[in-house]
Design a protein around this motif. Sequence first.
Motif, PDB file in Angstrom:
ATOM      1  N   GLU A  84       5.635  -4.291   7.253  1.00 24.98           N
ATOM      2  CA  GLU A  84       6.654  -3.268   7.547  1.00 24.98           C
ATOM      3  C   GLU A  84       6.216  -1.973   6.867  1.00 24.98           C
ATOM      4  N   THR A  85       6.182  -0.882   7.613  1.00 25.41           N
ATOM      5  CA  THR A  85       5.862   0.409   7.002  1.00 25.41           C
ATOM      6  C   THR A  85       7.145   1.228   6.907  1.00 25.41           C
ATOM      7  N   VAL A  86       7.505   1.589   5.670  1.00 26.62           N
ATOM      8  CA  VAL A  86       8.796   2.235   5.433  1.00 26.62           C
ATOM      9  C   VAL A  86       8.567   3.635   4.854  1.00 26.62           C
ATOM     10  N   PRO A  87       9.126   4.679   5.496  1.00 24.51           N
ATOM     11  CA  PRO A  87       9.033   6.015   4.897  1.00 24.51           C
ATOM     12  C   PRO A  87      10.064   6.142   3.774  1.00 24.51           C
ATOM     13  N   VAL A  88       9.655   6.660   2.622  1.00 27.84           N
ATOM     14  CA  VAL A  88      10.602   6.828   1.502  1.00 27.84           C
ATOM     15  C   VAL A  88      10.410   8.224   0.905  1.00 27.84           C
ATOM     16  N   ARG A  89      11.466   8.674   0.198  1.00 26.06           N
ATOM     17  CA  ARG A  89      11.367   9.961  -0.517  1.00 26.06           C
ATOM     18  C   ARG A  89      11.656   9.712  -1.976  1.00 26.06           C
ATOM     19  N   VAL A  90      10.900  10.415  -2.833  1.00 29.83           N
ATOM     20  CA  VAL A  90      11.079  10.304  -4.284  1.00 29.83           C
ATOM     21  C   VAL A  90      11.497  11.669  -4.801  1.00 29.83           C
ATOM     22  N   GLN A  91      12.479  11.679  -5.718  1.00 31.75           N
ATOM     23  CA  GLN A  91      13.022  12.957  -6.195  1.00 31.75           C
ATOM     24  C   GLN A  91      12.912  13.060  -7.716  1.00 31.75           C
ATOM     25  N   ASP A 149       0.878  -1.183   0.000  1.00 32.38           N
ATOM     26  CA  ASP A 149       0.000   0.000   0.000  1.00 32.38           C
ATOM     27  C   ASP A 149       0.907   1.222   0.000  1.00 32.38           C
ATOM     28  N   VAL A 150       0.605   2.181  -0.879  1.00 28.60           N
ATOM     29  CA  VAL A 150       1.399   3.413  -0.933  1.00 28.60           C
ATOM     30  C   VAL A 150       0.548   4.555  -0.386  1.00 28.60           C
ATOM     31  N   LEU A 151       1.090   5.254   0.587  1.00 27.77           N
ATOM     32  CA  LEU A 151       0.373   6.410   1.154  1.00 27.77           C
ATOM     33  C   LEU A 151       1.233   7.653   0.981  1.00 27.77           C
ATOM     34  N   ARG A 152       0.664   8.676   0.351  1.00 30.24           N
ATOM     35  CA  ARG A 152       1.398   9.942   0.219  1.00 30.24           C
ATOM     36  C   ARG A 152       1.384  10.666   1.550  1.00 30.24           C
ATOM     37  N   ASP A 153       2.488  11.310   1.875  1.00 29.91           N
ATOM     38  CA  ASP A 153       2.538  12.134   3.072  1.00 29.91           C
ATOM     39  C   ASP A 153       1.866  13.461   2.746  1.00 29.91           C
ATOM     40  N   ARG A 154       0.649  13.663   3.264  1.00 30.91           N
ATOM     41  CA  ARG A 154      -0.111  14.846   2.876  1.00 30.91           C
ATOM     42  C   ARG A 154       0.313  16.078   3.685  1.00 30.91           C
ATOM     43  N   ALA A 155       1.116  15.846   4.743  1.00 31.01           N
ATOM     44  CA  ALA A 155       1.542  16.989   5.564  1.00 31.01           C
ATOM     45  C   ALA A 155       2.528  17.859   4.792  1.00 31.01           C
ATOM     46  N   SER A 156       3.435  17.207   4.012  1.00 36.08           N
ATOM     47  CA  SER A 156       4.375  18.013   3.227  1.00 36.08           C
ATOM     48  C   SER A 156       4.221  17.620   1.766  1.00 36.08           C
ATOM     49  N   LEU A 157       3.580  18.473   0.983  1.00 35.69           N
ATOM     50  CA  LEU A 157       3.272  18.114  -0.403  1.00 35.69           C
ATOM     51  C   LEU A 157       4.535  17.986  -1.234  1.00 35.69           C
ATOM     52  N   VAL A 158       5.336  19.021  -1.196  1.00 37.62           N
ATOM     53  CA  VAL A 158       6.569  18.992  -1.992  1.00 37.62           C
ATOM     54  C   VAL A 158       7.631  19.787  -1.246  1.00 37.62           C
ATOM     55  N   ARG A 185      12.980 -10.032   1.069  1.00 34.65           N
ATOM     56  CA  ARG A 185      13.717  -8.792   0.833  1.00 34.65           C
ATOM     57  C   ARG A 185      13.177  -8.171  -0.462  1.00 34.65           C
ATOM     58  N   TYR A 186      13.005  -6.864  -0.417  1.00 38.27           N
ATOM     59  CA  TYR A 186      12.401  -6.167  -1.564  1.00 38.27           C
ATOM     60  C   TYR A 186      13.250  -4.942  -1.927  1.00 38.27           C
ATOM     61  N   VAL A 187      13.270  -4.597  -3.232  1.00 36.27           N
ATOM     62  CA  VAL A 187      13.833  -3.310  -3.653  1.00 36.27           C
ATOM     63  C   VAL A 187      12.747  -2.532  -4.377  1.00 36.27           C
ATOM     64  N   VAL A 188      12.826  -1.219  -4.227  1.00 35.32           N
ATOM     65  CA  VAL A 188      11.787  -0.364  -4.785  1.00 35.32           C
ATOM     66  C   VAL A 188      12.409   0.586  -5.798  1.00 35.32           C
ATOM     67  N   GLN A 241      11.097  17.002  -4.078  1.00 29.59           N
ATOM     68  CA  GLN A 241      11.044  15.773  -3.281  1.00 29.59           C
ATOM     69  C   GLN A 241       9.652  15.590  -2.679  1.00 29.59           C
ATOM     70  N   ASN A 242       9.078  14.378  -2.830  1.00 30.95           N
ATOM     71  CA  ASN A 242       7.791  14.034  -2.184  1.00 30.95           C
ATOM     72  C   ASN A 242       8.040  12.882  -1.221  1.00 30.95           C
ATOM     73  N   ARG A 243       7.260  12.881  -0.109  1.00 28.27           N
ATOM     74  CA  ARG A 243       7.408  11.794   0.883  1.00 28.27           C
ATOM     75  C   ARG A 243       6.222  10.822   0.791  1.00 28.27           C
ATOM     76  N   TYR A 244       6.522   9.543   1.021  1.00 27.89           N
ATOM     77  CA  TYR A 244       5.486   8.487   0.988  1.00 27.89           C
ATOM     78  C   TYR A 244       5.758   7.492   2.111  1.00 27.89           C
ATOM     79  N   SER A 245       4.721   6.743   2.425  1.00 22.78           N
ATOM     80  CA  SER A 245       4.904   5.576   3.307  1.00 22.78           C
ATOM     81  C   SER A 245       4.551   4.344   2.502  1.00 22.78           C
ATOM     82  N   LEU A 246       5.469   3.380   2.463  1.00 21.29           N
ATOM     83  CA  LEU A 246       5.182   2.115   1.779  1.00 21.29           C
ATOM     84  C   LEU A 246       4.872   1.071   2.849  1.00 21.29           C
ATOM     85  N   ARG A 247       3.685   0.499   2.769  1.00 23.09           N
ATOM     86  CA  ARG A 247       3.304  -0.550   3.724  1.00 23.09           C
ATOM     87  C   ARG A 247       3.421  -1.879   2.986  1.00 23.09           C
TER      88      ARG A 247
END
Length: 448
Positions: free
Chosen positions: A406-413, A344-353, A378-381, A362-368
């Motif tokens: 596992e819920t992992v915070p990630v950043r996309v650029q 499940d991918v959740l966008r971090d709505r607190a900080s848009l960009v 083991r996974y790579v994204v 840069q945008n922030r997401y949580s990958l569940r």
Amino acid sequence: MSKPDIKPVPIKIHPRLTSGRFNNMRVGMVALTQLAFFGMPWLQWNGRQAVHFNLAEHHFLIFGISLWPQDFIYLAALLVVSALGLFLWTTLAGRLWCGYSCPQTVYTQIMIWIERAIQGDHNARRKLDAAPMSAGKLAKKSATQMIMAAFSLWTGLTFVGYFTPMRELATLQMGPWDLFWTLFYGGFTWLMAGVLREKVCLHMCPYARFQGSMFDDNTLIISYDAKRGEPRGKTQAKSEAQTKGCIDCGICVQVCPTGIDIRNGLQYECIGCAACIDACDQVMDKLKSPRGLIRYTSANALQGKPAQSPSFHRPRIVIYSSLLAGIITLSTTALVLKKPFKVDVLRDRASLVEQSDDGLLQNRYSLRVINTTEQAQRYVVTVEGLPGIRMEKPGEVIEVKPAQTETVPVRVQAAPENAPRGSHRIHFVIRSLNDDVTIREKSSFIGE
Ligand code: SF4
Ligand code: SF4
């Protein structure tokens, strides 16, 4: 004026003990179903409880198959298959479910065994009920209730053991809700099987009421052969009884757990336990008369009509079988093709960009990531959808333990010139390194 002949209504039915082939089958079914019910929570599979419905974590584990809320369609399919299977079975074989496997029948049978072991046979139990209270009666009744209560509590504990690990419960490591449900389900078992018994089948069970609509003239029913048996009578000459049948001994009524007389025809109170068949067969054996005065038969057979041939070519059978085959095939195929993980991918709505130190947007997401297998994974994204878009830490490996989330915070650029103002459709591509399975999950990237 003479008093009307009013027979006292028996408050409690004490069925006479039967023996015979159908009784053996019933005992076998009690043993089989209870072995499965009481034994299953103790079974281990890959070091964990084989069947565990973990409601707190929304995770069901069934012999290595992990089911998450997204998989509840399989449970729904299982329920539909069970219902259709019961309809099909009822149309083919009548009340075999009620007579041999329904929990109400099985637990009532167990309670009657307990009662018989302490208070004696049906006559002794009746006499005990009618006798005034005495130390002996109190002792027998109390012992019966105590053993029934202990058995019911164990049943309640086992039921809760499907939801809370059984090995913890058995050492009394239980929370207040575990205790509540153990007492509730234990009390329910005692009430339904120890107290109400056949009254549940007669007055409370909806299935007993509507199953008649699933019967047709070829459905297997337990029936008394009136053509052969009537006129009945205790005074029949033995030679006549040997060729005709019913000597009106009443044993078929004495063994009936719902207290009915099968000779009055098909009745909804009949749970199809076949005790009357065993009883009457024994009477016939003693008379050296052929067995089967009461037997499994069908309405057509009783009227001397031939059964439809082949008896499976009946509209209801064809409809139920086709639906069953379709649902089983679809859900089995979907289960086999099920991916071994979910994301499940959740966008971090607190900080848009935001802007990174090197000037990228840069945008922030949580990958569940939900590992539905019994092995650590083991996974790579990676991410795609915009020119030059990338993970902040490319090649980072996410590790998830067996059947864990596992819920992992990630950043996309992305470079500002590639992500103009507005929302852009992107895809996360999550690849399992263990079995090379890939999942694509869509999301959005906000440009400035
Ligand atoms: S057990 Fe058989 S013979 Fe006896 S009353 Fe019932 S049907 Fe008649
Ligand atoms: S009539 Fe026969 S089959 Fe029906 S409930 Fe009574 S004993 Fe069982």
